[in-house]
Motif scaffolding. Sequence first.
Motif, PDB file in Angstrom:
ATOM      1  N   GLU A 232     -19.103  14.080 -24.254  1.00  0.00           N
ATOM      2  CA  GLU A 232     -18.940  15.194 -25.097  1.00  0.00           C
ATOM      3  C   GLU A 232     -18.426  16.457 -24.250  1.00  0.00           C
ATOM      4  O   GLU A 232     -17.561  17.019 -24.350  1.00  0.00           O
ATOM      5  N   VAL A 233     -19.110  16.352 -22.621  1.00  0.00           N
ATOM      6  CA  VAL A 233     -18.901  17.494 -21.914  1.00  0.00           C
ATOM      7  C   VAL A 233     -17.567  17.160 -21.357  1.00  0.00           C
ATOM      8  O   VAL A 233     -16.585  18.295 -21.417  1.00  0.00           O
ATOM      9  N   ALA A 234     -17.255  16.150 -21.172  1.00  0.00           N
ATOM     10  CA  ALA A 234     -15.719  15.735 -20.394  1.00  0.00           C
ATOM     11  C   ALA A 234     -14.627  15.986 -21.595  1.00  0.00           C
ATOM     12  O   ALA A 234     -13.586  16.367 -21.379  1.00  0.00           O
ATOM     13  N   ARG A 235     -14.976  15.587 -22.891  1.00  0.00           N
ATOM     14  CA  ARG A 235     -14.030  15.750 -23.800  1.00  0.00           C
ATOM     15  C   ARG A 235     -13.578  17.180 -24.217  1.00  0.00           C
ATOM     16  O   ARG A 235     -12.393  17.571 -24.255  1.00  0.00           O
ATOM     17  N   ARG A 236     -14.769  18.008 -24.120  1.00  0.00           N
ATOM     18  CA  ARG A 236     -14.207  19.601 -24.338  1.00  0.00           C
ATOM     19  C   ARG A 236     -13.633  20.190 -23.078  1.00  0.00           C
ATOM     20  O   ARG A 236     -12.670  21.101 -23.275  1.00  0.00           O
ATOM     21  N   ILE A 237     -14.024  19.451 -21.862  1.00  0.00           N
ATOM     22  CA  ILE A 237     -13.124  20.119 -20.710  1.00  0.00           C
ATOM     23  C   ILE A 237     -11.766  19.569 -20.946  1.00  0.00           C
ATOM     24  O   ILE A 237     -10.908  20.532 -20.618  1.00  0.00           O
ATOM     25  N   LYS A 238     -11.549  18.455 -21.145  1.00  0.00           N
ATOM     26  CA  LYS A 238     -10.215  17.922 -21.371  1.00  0.00           C
ATOM     27  C   LYS A 238      -9.330  18.701 -22.039  1.00  0.00           C
ATOM     28  O   LYS A 238      -8.217  19.011 -22.004  1.00  0.00           O
ATOM     29  N   GLU A 239     -10.152  19.103 -23.201  1.00  0.00           N
ATOM     30  CA  GLU A 239      -9.491  19.890 -24.564  1.00  0.00           C
ATOM     31  C   GLU A 239      -8.843  21.222 -23.798  1.00  0.00           C
ATOM     32  O   GLU A 239      -7.859  21.672 -24.089  1.00  0.00           O
ATOM     33  N   THR A 240      -9.752  21.857 -23.177  1.00  0.00           N
ATOM     34  CA  THR A 240      -9.407  23.141 -22.587  1.00  0.00           C
ATOM     35  C   THR A 240      -8.411  23.225 -21.369  1.00  0.00           C
ATOM     36  O   THR A 240      -7.719  23.892 -20.956  1.00  0.00           O
ATOM     37  N   CYS A 241      -8.843  22.215 -20.584  1.00  0.00           N
ATOM     38  CA  CYS A 241      -8.196  21.999 -19.232  1.00  0.00           C
ATOM     39  C   CYS A 241      -7.701  20.738 -19.074  1.00  0.00           C
ATOM     40  O   CYS A 241      -8.063  20.002 -18.141  1.00  0.00           O
ATOM     41  N   PRO A 242      -6.435  20.369 -19.872  1.00  0.00           N
ATOM     42  CA  PRO A 242      -5.864  19.068 -19.629  1.00  0.00           C
ATOM     43  C   PRO A 242      -5.322  18.683 -18.320  1.00  0.00           C
ATOM     44  O   PRO A 242      -5.040  17.554 -17.854  1.00  0.00           O
TER      45      PRO A 242
END
Length: 323
Positions: A232-242
């Motif tokens: 979940e942490v990685a998903r949210r980071i990828k969303e904001t910082c692709p």
Amino acid sequence: LNNIAVLTSGGDAPGMNAAVRAVVRTGIYHQLNVFGVMYGYRGILKNEIFPMESKSVANIIQRGGTILKTARCKEFYEYEGRKKAYENLKKHNIDGLIVIGGDGSFNGAQKFSQEFDIPCIGLPGTIDKDIAGTDFTIGFDTAVNTAIEAIDKIRDTADAHDRLFVIEVMGRDAGYIALHSGIATGAEHIMMPERKTELNDIIEELQANERRKKLVNLIVVAEGDDTGGANEVARRIKETCPQLDTRVCILGHIQRGGSPTCTDRILASRMGYAAVDALLEGIHNVMIGIVNDKIHYTPLDKAVKAKQEIDPEWFKIVKILAS
Ligand code: F6P
């Protein structure tokens, strides 16, 4: 006191074997008959109780897992189950029970010892280090050492590719594995259930790091963290910082296995010895802990999950040292 029994219960932890060995050999030294119980409380219910000798525990101090096996047992939560357990223990004339496990196991032991006349002693065996009344639990040191070995390797490959890694370590309700392994590997961020972290703050810092060309970042997340774990942490980071090259690694059960460290072997040996000693001294229904390097007794009903306040200084250390 004539006949004592020992069992391991709940999740296994490296060093449980060293504790069993210490119980058996200390018991025999004091001319007690020592019985082993297979599969925790379930083994009492199924009468899987057998006499142990000194050589039953030869060559196990260095082994992970538990030779007595372990299980979680629902029946023991019920009075009827505990009554059956009492009857089976009485068949072997057992007059002292040593339980190596976590707080769930102590809960069972506490109820059992209140209802029936078999004194119980608990030994804290869990990699999570989440039990009140002891500075360390059997298995924690080995688990964090396993974690740091793995995280060091992840940093090598992260560094080669300029990547961000989100690494999940164990700890259902406690973040000690995350805290210790994170500091020991120089992780840029540590997320744990005892302290709310705003993922947005972390993301802002990652963006600032990117601006100053720092692309290699490790975030160590305890599985019990409120954010929902590494995926979940990685998903949210990828969303904001692709643009950040982000990967996830969940260390999982490798943290539960392996040969115990010297620290865990010594902790387990001291505690196993102290458990028999306590029974002989008439000290009943306590958990053995070690606090400030001294044996410490905690009544079983107080030996509960310790969701302790984490000193904010720890996080200052993380921030300063990883900047
Ligand atoms: O309590 C020890 C522990 O390893 C926790 O860190 C983890 O959440 C849990 O046990 C996993 O349990 P199981 O092996 O039953 O999936």
